[in-house]
Design a protein around this motif. Structure first.
Motif, PDB file in Angstrom:
ATOM      1  N   ASN A 119       0.501  -0.947  -0.269  1.00 35.27           N
ATOM      2  CA  ASN A 119      -0.048  -0.247   0.122  1.00 35.27           C
ATOM      3  C   ASN A 119       0.991   1.240  -0.003  1.00 35.27           C
ATOM      4  O   ASN A 119       0.922   2.195   0.837  1.00 35.27           O
ATOM      5  N   TRP A 120       1.945   1.183  -0.772  1.00 32.67           N
ATOM      6  CA  TRP A 120       2.454   2.463  -1.081  1.00 32.67           C
ATOM      7  C   TRP A 120       1.854   3.900  -1.292  1.00 32.67           C
ATOM      8  O   TRP A 120       2.724   4.911  -0.857  1.00 32.67           O
ATOM      9  N   GLN A 121       1.133   3.536  -1.944  1.00 33.80           N
ATOM     10  CA  GLN A 121       0.158   5.232  -2.391  1.00 33.80           C
ATOM     11  C   GLN A 121      -0.127   5.683  -0.999  1.00 33.80           C
ATOM     12  O   GLN A 121       0.386   6.838  -0.898  1.00 33.80           O
ATOM     13  N   SER A 122      -0.621   4.960  -0.469  1.00 36.54           N
ATOM     14  CA  SER A 122      -1.399   5.452   1.158  1.00 36.54           C
ATOM     15  C   SER A 122      -0.640   5.658   1.985  1.00 36.54           C
ATOM     16  O   SER A 122      -0.465   6.813   2.914  1.00 36.54           O
ATOM     17  N   ALA A 171       2.252   7.217   1.258  1.00 39.07           N
ATOM     18  CA  ALA A 171       3.268   8.189   0.465  1.00 39.07           C
ATOM     19  C   ALA A 171       2.044   9.587   0.698  1.00 39.07           C
ATOM     20  O   ALA A 171       2.192  10.920   1.273  1.00 39.07           O
ATOM     21  N   GLU A 172       0.764   9.262   0.586  1.00 38.42           N
ATOM     22  CA  GLU A 172      -0.209   9.982   0.444  1.00 38.42           C
ATOM     23  C   GLU A 172      -0.345  10.639   2.011  1.00 38.42           C
ATOM     24  O   GLU A 172      -0.162  11.787   2.313  1.00 38.42           O
ATOM     25  N   GLN A 173      -0.208  10.003   2.965  1.00 34.95           N
ATOM     26  CA  GLN A 173       0.221   9.742   4.380  1.00 34.95           C
ATOM     27  C   GLN A 173       1.341  10.612   5.063  1.00 34.95           C
ATOM     28  O   GLN A 173       1.531  12.155   5.863  1.00 34.95           O
ATOM     29  N   SER A 174       2.668  10.256   4.758  1.00 34.46           N
ATOM     30  CA  SER A 174       3.433  11.154   4.944  1.00 34.46           C
ATOM     31  C   SER A 174       3.892  12.187   3.979  1.00 34.46           C
ATOM     32  O   SER A 174       4.513  13.518   5.167  1.00 34.46           O
ATOM     33  N   THR A 175       3.108  12.954   2.652  1.00 34.61           N
ATOM     34  CA  THR A 175       3.282  14.496   2.635  1.00 34.61           C
ATOM     35  C   THR A 175       2.331  14.781   3.204  1.00 34.61           C
ATOM     36  O   THR A 175       2.199  16.232   3.072  1.00 34.61           O
ATOM     37  N   ARG A 176       1.400  14.673   3.704  1.00 30.35           N
ATOM     38  CA  ARG A 176       0.253  15.453   5.317  1.00 30.35           C
ATOM     39  C   ARG A 176       1.508  15.627   5.891  1.00 30.35           C
ATOM     40  O   ARG A 176       0.838  17.123   6.097  1.00 30.35           O
ATOM     41  N   ALA A 194       6.914  12.332  -2.195  1.00 26.82           N
ATOM     42  CA  ALA A 194       8.204  11.390  -2.022  1.00 26.82           C
ATOM     43  C   ALA A 194       7.481  10.791  -3.195  1.00 26.82           C
ATOM     44  O   ALA A 194       6.998  11.320  -3.925  1.00 26.82           O
ATOM     45  N   GLN A 241       9.287  11.042 -10.412  1.00 27.20           N
ATOM     46  CA  GLN A 241       9.423  11.261  -9.290  1.00 27.20           C
ATOM     47  C   GLN A 241      10.338  11.177  -8.427  1.00 27.20           C
ATOM     48  O   GLN A 241      10.822  12.159  -6.850  1.00 27.20           O
TER      49      GLN A 241
END
Length: 415
Positions: A77-80, A82-87, A94, A122
């Motif tokens: 689930n790397w997309q999730s 990455a999304e949580q990290s960039t918040r 990311a 990226q």
């Protein structure tokens, strides 16, 4: 004048009269010694700061500020993530990656390498490969093209150039009736990079993320996510914050941990250089002891007269502290001015000396960093100033105490 007489007498004693030029000469040597030591400290620490910054920049051209990897070595689930990290407020970008071991073969040459699968568009956001591309471009890595980007030292060891085809051997094998056969794939060398760190130039190979997933049978999984921060020195704090906020089982590492031994060694070297070069300042500062002892011997009659006029021992002591402190202050001022000027112009002074001597201190054929970098940090200047001034004041204590103990009657007996 409204100035205390201790200050006026101390300033007057600093100036030489006709019969005590030798004392004045020793004072001058003490000033120049302190100036030389302070200037050397400022320049050396600035150069070491420059090397530290340069090496850190080269390491972070390849290593991201924070790396989040799957607990089992894989992350679905790397997309999730990455999304949580960039918040996070300090996370700028990311990028996913696949990292595995491989072996590269070309003709009769074989070399082991760390294979990293990336998305070029990226990867540019979390690393600085673009300025270090020696031949070709990172954008040549496209899905299903099976192109590969090699470090310059790795390419030299294999004897390949851009356009050559190399065989990448993955450790995962394929079971056949004849036994386990290694997985092989032919890649075309599309670019070369050189970051100036042998560890990466000789052992890192980049391929496209999709090609890495296919070669290592990961389907849509990756090894983890790499992050870039707005302030690299916040990496440990941000890593702890992400470890508490992410809703997945992952291992989080920052650049200070991945190269902890290296940066710790650089810091230890800097501290040791500070201690060693401080001895120069200490030797020069203790020359003040000789100057003041001779001054006390020369001025015994003056001291006795001041005592008979009502001067307290503490006032006599203060007179010679002023004299020694003035010597240290002048030397310190000259050292700071010369050291700061030289540290800010190392890139001009060193090439001039090289041309004058007909040599090169850091040959390009031997060293990756062929120029002396310099980064002046005012925190270091403040520390050096404080240490040098304390040493100079400390050197005045014994002669001043000796002056305060002069017996007026004994000093004037033969006057």
């Amino acid at each position: 004048m409204d100035l205390p007489y201790e200050l006026l007498v101390g300033l007057r004693y600093t100036r030489a009269k006709k019969h005590n030029h030798f004392i004045s000469f020793i004072s001058l040597i003490s000033m120049l010694g302190i100036a030389l030591g302070v200037a050397a400290l400022i320049v050396v620490l600035s150069v070491m700061n420059g090397f530290q910054t340069e090496l850190r920049a080269r390491i972070l051209a390849v290593v991201s500020h924070i790396q989040i990897s799957g607990a089992s070595g894989e992350m679905a689930n790397w997309q999730s993530v990455a999304e949580q990290s960039t918040r996070h407020a300090h996370v700028l970008a990311a990028a996913p990656y696949v990292q595995a071991q491989g072996m590269l073969a070309f003709s009769q040459a074989v070399r082991g390498a760390l294979v990293r699968g990336v998305l070029p568009e990226q990867e540019d956001r979390v690393a600085d490969f673009r300025p270090h591309m020696k031949d070709g471009r990172l954008e040549t890595l496209t899905a299903d093209s099976f192109n590969i980007v090699l470090g310059s030292e790795l390419a030299r060891a294999l004897g390949v150039m851009v356009g050559d085809r190399v065989t990448l051997i993955a450790p995962q094998g394929v079971v056949t009736p004849a036994g386990v056969v290694p997985r092989l794939k032919t890649f075309t060398v599309s670019a070369l990079f050189e970051v100036g760190m042998y560890e990466y130039d000789s052992g890192l190979a980049l391929i496209h993320l999709a090609d890495a997933q296919r070669l290592y049978r990961l389907d849509d999984r990756v090894s983890g996510v790499r992050l870039k921060l707005d302030d690299l020195f916040l990496a440990p704090r941000v890593a702890r914050s992400l470890a508490a906020s992410l809703d997945t089982d992952a291992f989080i590492s920052d650049w200070t941990r991945s190269h902890a031994n290296f940066f710790r060694a650089v810091q230890i070297e800097k501290n040791m250089m500070f201690i060693i070069l401080s001895l120069i300042v200490a030797v020069a500062a203790f020359n003040i002891v000789s100057t003041l002892v001779m001054a006390v011997t020369d001025k015994q009659a003056d001291i006795a007269i001041l005592r008979t006029l009502g001067a307290r021992p503490s006032s006599i002591m203060l007179v010679f502290i002023v004299q020694g402190a003035l010597i240290g202050f002048i030397g310190l001022g000259l050292g700071i001015a010369g050291g700061v000027a030289l540290a800010l112009n190392v890139d001009v002074v060193v090439p001039f000396i090289e041309r004058l001597l007909g040599t090169q201190f850091l040959a390009k054929e031997v060293y990756y960093i062929s120029n002396l970098p310099s980064e002046l940090q005012w925190r270091d200047v403040t520390t050096i100033t404080g240490v040098a001034f304390v040493l100079a004041l400390f050197a005045t204590i014994y002669p001043s105490w000796r002056a305060a103990r002069v017996n007026p009657a004994a000093a004037l007996r033969y006057e």
